[in-house]
Scaffold this motif. Sequence first.
Motif, mmCIF file in Angstrom:
data_model
loop_
_atom_site.group_PDB
_atom_site.id
_atom_site.type_symbol
_atom_site.label_atom_id
_atom_site.label_comp_id
_atom_site.label_asym_id
_atom_site.label_seq_id
_atom_site.Cartn_x
_atom_site.Cartn_y
_atom_site.Cartn_z
ATOM 1 N N ARG A 299 40.299 43.473 39.360
ATOM 2 C CA ARG A 299 39.311 44.037 40.286
ATOM 3 C C ARG A 299 38.561 45.193 39.613
ATOM 4 O O ARG A 299 37.331 45.310 39.707
ATOM 5 C CB ARG A 299 40.037 44.512 41.559
ATOM 6 C CG ARG A 299 39.165 44.822 42.755
ATOM 7 C CD ARG A 299 38.817 46.290 42.889
ATOM 8 N NE ARG A 299 39.977 47.157 42.863
ATOM 9 C CZ ARG A 299 39.992 48.318 42.261
ATOM 10 N NH1 ARG A 299 38.919 48.773 41.606
ATOM 11 N NH2 ARG A 299 41.082 49.075 42.267
ATOM 12 N N TYR A 300 39.299 46.042 38.895
ATOM 13 C CA TYR A 300 38.694 47.185 38.198
ATOM 14 C C TYR A 300 37.714 46.718 37.121
ATOM 15 O O TYR A 300 36.594 47.236 37.021
ATOM 16 C CB TYR A 300 39.821 48.023 37.575
ATOM 17 C CG TYR A 300 39.378 49.100 36.612
ATOM 18 C CD1 TYR A 300 38.829 50.292 37.076
ATOM 19 C CD2 TYR A 300 39.516 48.939 35.242
ATOM 20 C CE1 TYR A 300 38.428 51.284 36.193
ATOM 21 C CE2 TYR A 300 39.126 49.928 34.342
ATOM 22 C CZ TYR A 300 38.579 51.099 34.824
ATOM 23 O OH TYR A 300 38.192 52.080 33.952
ATOM 24 N N ALA B 54 36.104 43.837 36.907
ATOM 25 C CA ALA B 54 34.926 43.210 37.515
ATOM 26 C C ALA B 54 34.024 44.267 38.136
ATOM 27 O O ALA B 54 32.803 44.256 37.971
ATOM 28 C CB ALA B 54 35.359 42.188 38.560
ATOM 29 N N MET B 55 34.631 45.208 38.850
ATOM 30 C CA MET B 55 33.864 46.224 39.571
ATOM 31 C C MET B 55 33.145 47.163 38.605
ATOM 32 O O MET B 55 32.005 47.575 38.858
ATOM 33 C CB MET B 55 34.840 47.014 40.446
ATOM 34 C CG MET B 55 34.233 47.895 41.474
ATOM 35 S SD MET B 55 35.580 48.553 42.507
ATOM 36 C CE MET B 55 35.087 50.277 42.504
ATOM 37 N N MET C 147 37.148 35.772 39.409
ATOM 38 C CA MET C 147 37.276 35.614 40.856
ATOM 39 C C MET C 147 36.683 36.801 41.601
ATOM 40 O O MET C 147 36.376 36.723 42.786
ATOM 41 C CB MET C 147 38.747 35.449 41.240
ATOM 42 C CG MET C 147 39.330 34.105 40.827
ATOM 43 S SD MET C 147 41.127 34.037 40.984
ATOM 44 C CE MET C 147 41.324 33.936 42.765
ATOM 45 N N PHE C 148 36.560 37.945 40.912
ATOM 46 C CA PHE C 148 36.007 39.137 41.548
ATOM 47 C C PHE C 148 34.539 39.363 41.215
ATOM 48 O O PHE C 148 33.924 40.274 41.748
ATOM 49 C CB PHE C 148 36.799 40.374 41.121
ATOM 50 C CG PHE C 148 38.202 40.387 41.647
ATOM 51 C CD1 PHE C 148 38.434 40.566 42.999
ATOM 52 C CD2 PHE C 148 39.282 40.185 40.811
ATOM 53 C CE1 PHE C 148 39.720 40.564 43.503
ATOM 54 C CE2 PHE C 148 40.565 40.190 41.304
ATOM 55 C CZ PHE C 148 40.799 40.365 42.649
ATOM 56 N N ASP C 149 34.022 38.567 40.292
ATOM 57 C CA ASP C 149 32.658 38.808 39.862
ATOM 58 C C ASP C 149 31.709 37.913 40.647
ATOM 59 O O ASP C 149 31.947 36.707 40.786
ATOM 60 C CB ASP C 149 32.539 38.529 38.361
ATOM 61 C CG ASP C 149 31.184 38.940 37.824
ATOM 62 O OD1 ASP C 149 31.038 40.117 37.449
ATOM 63 O OD2 ASP C 149 30.258 38.097 37.838
ATOM 64 N N SER C 150 30.632 38.497 41.147
ATOM 65 C CA SER C 150 29.740 37.727 42.017
ATOM 66 C C SER C 150 29.071 36.591 41.242
ATOM 67 O O SER C 150 28.671 35.595 41.809
ATOM 68 C CB SER C 150 28.681 38.640 42.624
ATOM 69 O OG SER C 150 27.992 39.288 41.591
ATOM 70 N N LYS C 151 28.964 36.752 39.917
ATOM 71 C CA LYS C 151 28.389 35.665 39.115
ATOM 72 C C LYS C 151 29.464 34.871 38.403
ATOM 73 O O LYS C 151 29.186 34.114 37.477
ATOM 74 C CB LYS C 151 27.396 36.233 38.115
ATOM 75 C CG LYS C 151 26.128 36.713 38.803
ATOM 76 C CD LYS C 151 25.208 37.414 37.832
ATOM 77 C CE LYS C 151 24.025 38.002 38.574
ATOM 78 N NZ LYS C 151 23.583 39.252 37.949
ATOM 79 N N ASN C 152 30.725 35.090 38.825
ATOM 80 C CA ASN C 152 31.860 34.367 38.262
ATOM 81 C C ASN C 152 32.009 34.606 36.753
ATOM 82 O O ASN C 152 32.563 33.779 36.045
ATOM 83 C CB ASN C 152 31.716 32.861 38.555
ATOM 84 C CG ASN C 152 33.078 32.178 38.536
ATOM 85 O OD1 ASN C 152 34.106 32.838 38.640
ATOM 86 N ND2 ASN C 152 33.077 30.872 38.376
ATOM 87 N N ASP D 226 41.586 41.708 51.161
ATOM 88 C CA ASP D 226 40.898 40.556 50.569
ATOM 89 C C ASP D 226 41.058 40.485 49.045
ATOM 90 O O ASP D 226 40.979 39.408 48.462
ATOM 91 C CB ASP D 226 39.396 40.625 50.884
ATOM 92 C CG ASP D 226 39.132 40.300 52.342
ATOM 93 O OD1 ASP D 226 39.988 39.647 52.962
ATOM 94 O OD2 ASP D 226 38.081 40.720 52.847
ATOM 95 N N VAL D 227 41.226 41.630 48.421
ATOM 96 C CA VAL D 227 41.380 41.646 46.961
ATOM 97 C C VAL D 227 42.662 40.915 46.555
ATOM 98 O O VAL D 227 42.706 40.222 45.535
ATOM 99 C CB VAL D 227 41.394 43.106 46.439
ATOM 100 C CG1 VAL D 227 41.845 43.172 44.984
ATOM 101 C CG2 VAL D 227 40.006 43.734 46.585
ATOM 102 N N LEU E 27 41.767 46.740 49.343
ATOM 103 C CA LEU E 27 41.305 45.924 50.458
ATOM 104 C C LEU E 27 42.153 44.660 50.461
ATOM 105 O O LEU E 27 42.374 44.065 49.400
ATOM 106 C CB LEU E 27 39.825 45.557 50.277
ATOM 107 C CG LEU E 27 38.831 46.719 50.208
ATOM 108 C CD1 LEU E 27 37.404 46.189 50.103
ATOM 109 C CD2 LEU E 27 38.950 47.636 51.412
#
Lengths: 523, 523
Positions: free
Chosen positions: B147-148, B150-151, B378-383, B111-112, B109
């Motif tokens: 990204r991987y 964090a996801m 930066m990819f983690d919703s809780k930072n 945005d990533v 994506l």
Amino acid sequence: MSHKLLTTCKNCEIMLQCRKSILNRTLARTLTTSTPLKIQDEVAKLLSLKAQLGGADNVPAQKFILKTPKGTRDYNPQQMTLRNNVLQQIIGVFKKHGAECIDTPVFELKDVLTGKYGEDSKLIYDLKDQGGEILSLRYDLTVPLARYLAMSKISNLKRYHIAKVYRRDNPAMTRGRYREFYQCDFDIAGQYDPMVADAECLKVVSEILNSLNIGKYILKVNHRRLLDGMFEACGVPIDKFRTTCSTIDKLDKTPWEEVRKEMINEKGILPDAADRIGEYVRLNGGTELVETLLKDEKLSKTKAAVEGIEGIKLLLQYCELYGIKDRILFDLSLARGLDYYTGVIYEAVLTEPIKISNEDQTVGSIAGGGRYDNLVGMFDSKNKQVPCVGVSIGVERIFSVLEAKLASGEMRVRTNEVEVFVISAQKNFLEERMKICNELWDAGIKTEHSYKKNPKMLNQLQYCEENEIPLAVVLGESELKRGVVKIRSITTRKEDEVPRDKLVQELRARIASLNNCGMNGSL
Amino acid sequence: MSHKLLTTCKNCEIMLQCRKSILNRTLARTLTTSTPLKIQDEVAKLLSLKAQLGGADNVPAQKFILKTPKGTRDYNPQQMTLRNNVLQQIIGVFKKHGAECIDTPVFELKDVLTGKYGEDSKLIYDLKDQGGEILSLRYDLTVPLARYLAMSKISNLKRYHIAKVYRRDNPAMTRGRYREFYQCDFDIAGQYDPMVADAECLKVVSEILNSLNIGKYILKVNHRRLLDGMFEACGVPIDKFRTTCSTIDKLDKTPWEEVRKEMINEKGILPDAADRIGEYVRLNGGTELVETLLKDEKLSKTKAAVEGIEGIKLLLQYCELYGIKDRILFDLSLARGLDYYTGVIYEAVLTEPIKISNEDQTVGSIAGGGRYDNLVGMFDSKNKQVPCVGVSIGVERIFSVLEAKLASGEMRVRTNEVEVFVISAQKNFLEERMKICNELWDAGIKTEHSYKKNPKMLNQLQYCEENEIPLAVVLGESELKRGVVKIRSITTRKEDEVPRDKLVQELRARIASLNNCGMNGSL
């Protein structure tokens, strides 16, 4: 800290952005109007304030859903180990047949792909026009091969190519259908005698499927000349041959009645013609079907059909010599979607349902290909033809089948190959560990140690067990003083002392003996 | 035939298109108004006419220049053999250090990727918006890794990833700079003690470069905290740290005077500050430089700078234990272009010029990397942060160096691994050849034969010589009658008769002995 930049509240964010921007301006002003040394303290304070507001980099908060693009996936270490093992087996078969390896870029000039894929062209991924050339992601490895042969003026090549291709299709990921997927292609280019190379492609598919041990399969074969002849004999207008072929291609997933409707309503084929086609496409068999068709009143009078049937006859004869005839099914409903085929076409199909995601599923076609004698010529300015035949292994489907086995526990893989873990039995042994690791690495021994200064003994042993590392070197102060170290077998938990200067030698011997009994856990 | 559709004359083409279209209409009308059997002859005539006009498929003539997209290239079998050998060696080192393998999609994506690459973001390839998600081709393997992690909520991983990345840069292909190029990345993710994993990355680079034998190199190291501290001490406003870093990064290719100008004119740094930076960035050395900087009046008062220098000090100490300290150069001009680094940064540089395309060229940086502790957050919703350090091997540069050796004849590779070629000594032996090939394939012997029915003896022998195939099985009628076949050594031209039923056994023994003396020509 009550505010975080990661909050999704718009108002808070705007406020924070304002505070940051005021801060930046203050910082910039201070820095440019005073001498650096004087403002050291000020800067430190502002810096720490700024850090609290969300990092020095003005990093934007994440606003999107964290995912891979639709129809794609990451491969984790287990999946990669599986994938690499499958690809190695496939490459082994390709090399056994003398194939060389090539690679091409992931994108091509859009014009290279235009007009090659018939109705499927709409599934091509285009790149954005960012100034410069107009590009598309490759849709298969066949058209790039043809472009490569024409461009490099090569008229003979037996090559394999393993790479990802891209199709904006509707993904069915549990069944191994992705938008990004691997193809493993084996092709033979050159002007040769009929069906010799074609039969070898079928032999290659059969060797691969046997070696992967993923269940029973059949190799369906048909011939584009026979399909053309059949259409002609049934009264399909010549300009509708290819589009009718695309419709026939759906027969593996769609019942005849629907295919018939599409032919009549969408493709404009007369109902009579469609019905005549319907009679042929239900036929399949072996050599006896060849003989029947050669006597068929309509087909035997159509040049193309006779050519096709004769081709299949020769192919079956060669398949017998290659010991694969019992796997072959001559099937008149096999059409293949792509425009570029001109001769024999084939497809490998698993005949048993496979358990995937706890459901019995039919994976369907796992390899396909055929002859395309005119494709290279389309790229040559003098229309010079290089006849080609090839096959593409649908490895994603194969991965799905094997991943299902992995998930069910029917199969297991080890994701690393570490042979030795260097353990500290007490504190402050990091430097000793590093020295030993260095010695083992330089000796070619696959070695790890903890990245912590003072790891706990238990954690280190647990790591070895979880990662199936067979051996550990255990460092203790009293042993080191006596000039010895301990080697521990992780499975038996037995420990032996060896002289420090014999460590590499001893480990090598133990690793060799583990490898000999296939006991080191790696594949 | 005087007209070809491939002619570039517009008038001819239009005329031909008209004739084809009239023909198609005639065909269609005839086929739909008459019964098939009656018009058999008519159709045949029209078909043959149509074929003469350029094939039955209405294939459009090629109108574009036949090339790969700008900055990309095909790999031929020689280049692929080289590439696969290099990658195998690199993977060997990665596995020696316990790395697991992962893979991610070629696109993400958009945005990533946004906000991760600083000024280089303009080089990202975007995909066309075809409805659905907005995608870009990956620019490196580091952001996809983050990204991987964090996801998948992974907080510990030592992985390698070998894949192509894409940059719309100005290609300098002779020096191994492409728009599509391979990266080989090794990264260690996890919360560990300072510099332990960082030092291992440098060890990995050093092992790889030693094993590839491509000449002398140094490993430049620096620290982002030291750069930040240096900027601070020199009076650079904090919001200009990253952009100043990007300018410093150009020092490997651009003289200081130009870099200074860019800083002042484009980045708005005060001349005084630039000059102070200029004094620092000319410094490089080893442990003694660490000591000097720790006593530096300005730096020693800057927290970030002291952190950076202390980090380098520890790193140098560990590099000594890993036996690579003589390769390390602590270099204050090393900045690295990417925004995401937070700690140690490093780059491997070949120190001798290399002959490429008959010119002595400096290949420059062939590996680089560093620590990036904030990227996963930066990819983690809780930072949630996962500290990472890693290195990327610039294999394209390495390929260029080795391809130059190949071109100069200093090195050679065999592109296939065929062990046995099955030869017909006289006509009509195709089926016999096929039977023997099948037997050899089933026995796991890498075998080829000619795809022609009646190939010439000389051509078959020549093929063996050209492709460095060590052994041939020669089939003759008199031998077959006596139940024997001949095995021929291609290099010595010596022939021996063996009983037909001992063929596989005898070939296996000969191949094993060839492999033992490394004589079968393969790498």
